[in-house]
Design an enzyme around this catalytic site. Structure first.
Site, PDB file in Angstrom:
ATOM      1  N   LYS A   1       0.836  -0.953  -0.178  1.00  0.00           N
ATOM      2  CA  LYS A   1       0.039  -0.771   0.027  1.00  0.00           C
ATOM      3  C   LYS A   1       0.996   1.297   0.079  1.00  0.00           C
ATOM      4  O   LYS A   1       1.883   1.590   0.824  1.00  0.00           O
ATOM      5  CB  LYS A   1      -1.073   0.212   0.830  1.00  0.00           C
ATOM      6  CG  LYS A   1      -2.027   1.587   1.334  1.00  0.00           C
ATOM      7  CD  LYS A   1      -2.384   0.859   2.538  1.00  0.00           C
ATOM      8  CE  LYS A   1      -1.635   1.268   3.837  1.00  0.00           C
ATOM      9  NZ  LYS A   1      -1.121   2.488   4.326  1.00  0.00           N
TER      10      LYS A   1
ATOM     11  N   ASP B   1      -6.078   0.473   8.341  1.00  0.00           N
ATOM     12  CA  ASP B   1      -5.872   0.359   6.670  1.00  0.00           C
ATOM     13  C   ASP B   1      -6.358  -0.849   6.329  1.00  0.00           C
ATOM     14  O   ASP B   1      -6.730  -1.145   5.394  1.00  0.00           O
ATOM     15  CB  ASP B   1      -3.796   0.187   7.094  1.00  0.00           C
ATOM     16  CG  ASP B   1      -3.082   1.060   7.866  1.00  0.00           C
ATOM     17  OD1 ASP B   1      -3.681   2.155   6.922  1.00  0.00           O
ATOM     18  OD2 ASP B   1      -2.247   0.449   6.588  1.00  0.00           O
TER      19      ASP B   1
END
Length: 294
Positions: free
Chosen positions: A22, A141
């Site tokens: 990410k 997240d």
């Protein structure tokens, strides 16, 4: 006696899943809640390079970690993959023992969501329905990593808007081998109250990024000066744009094309043999596929 068929409800098939890195292209810290969670406004992409998770039925539960960054990765209940497995079982009743095997290609504690992405792969493979609700209980997240598309995330990371027609980017990821504690970097922020992102890019992504920030970058460089060295090396190597991702220490450079990114990564690996350096591409809008076909 009549033959009793085994109860296979809730049992999953054998799967091989990708857990991409990410990358926070821009990360603005816009406030802090009373419970201590910081509010963010971030533009995120996910890369073709990442960890891999295999899930399959087994005689007994097991969890194995291998790969270049396996050393030091916990294999007990503190690992987010195990937490995800157990949360799914509790919420949705998935039955039967499972063998989990994680190939750890991403450095830990490096600002690119490795542990969260691993857990998201487990959720994607095992859970049905509202995976994001289960994921958010495991970490802010997780909803982003479940989406794994170009996106804008706000709040603590739970307010997600997918970004349409976002292009693939040619990237070089660099980490100098230092682990950066996220809580410490947030503690060093001069102020949690900063301006949000401008309107999302409609044309040149690099030009748009020059008008944005990673509010955690300066405190992270103060904590680990090697991050500044990574950024300088990327800039000297011809990156169109370079920035730190998340709370660090991984930095990314955006290059004009994949050939330039590959050549740059080769030179950087030769110059910095102990560093993590990889050339990859981000997934364009609508292009991500979680399952790895045999």
């Amino acid at each position: 006696m009549p033959r009793t068929e085994p109860d296979t409800a809730g049992v999953i098939e054998r799967l091989r899943l990708c857990a991409p890195a990410k990358i926070n292209l821009a990360l603005h810290v816009t406030g802090r809640r009373a419970d201590g969670y910081h509010l963010l406004d971030t533009l995120v992409v996910f890369t073709r390079f990442g960890d891999e998770l295999e899930i399959g039925p087994a005689a007994a539960d097991s969890f194995q970690v291998e790969g270049p960054f396996a050393t030091g990765v916990p294999t007990d209940a503190s690992n987010l993959v195990i937490k995800a497995r157990d949360a799914i079982r509790q919420a949705q009743g998935v039955r039967g023992p499972l063998a989990l095997r994680l190939t750890k290609n991403l450095p830990p504690a490096s600002g690119i969501g490795g542990g969260s992405s691993d857990a998201a792969a487990c959720l994607a493979g095992m859970a049905k329905g509202d995976r994001a609700a289960i994921g958010l209980r495991l970490g802010a997240d997780l909803p982003m990593c479940l989406a794994a598309e170009p996106l804008r995330a706000r709040g603590i990371g739970e307010r997600i808007d997918l970004v349409q027609k976002f292009p693939a980017l040619s990237l070089v990821l660099v980490n100098p081998g230092v682990e950066v504690p996220t809580s410490e970097i947030f503690r060093r922020l001069p102020s949690p109250d900063n301006a949000p992102l401008p309107g999302l890019p409609e044309g040149d992504v690099v030009e748009w990024l020059r008008g944005t920030r990673n509010d955690l970058q300066a405190p992270a460089i103060a904590y680990a000066p090697q991050i500044g060295e990574c950024l300088e090396l990327l800039e000297r190597s011809g990156a169109d744009f370079a920035r730190m991702s998340g709370s660090g220490a991984t930095c990314f450079g955006i290059f004009a094309d994949s050939d330039r990114a590959e050549r740059t990564a080769e030179r950087m690996r030769a110059a910095k043999g102990s560093w993590f350096v990889v050339a990859t591409q981000s997934h364009a809008s609508g292009s991500f596929k979680r399952r790895i076909e045999p």
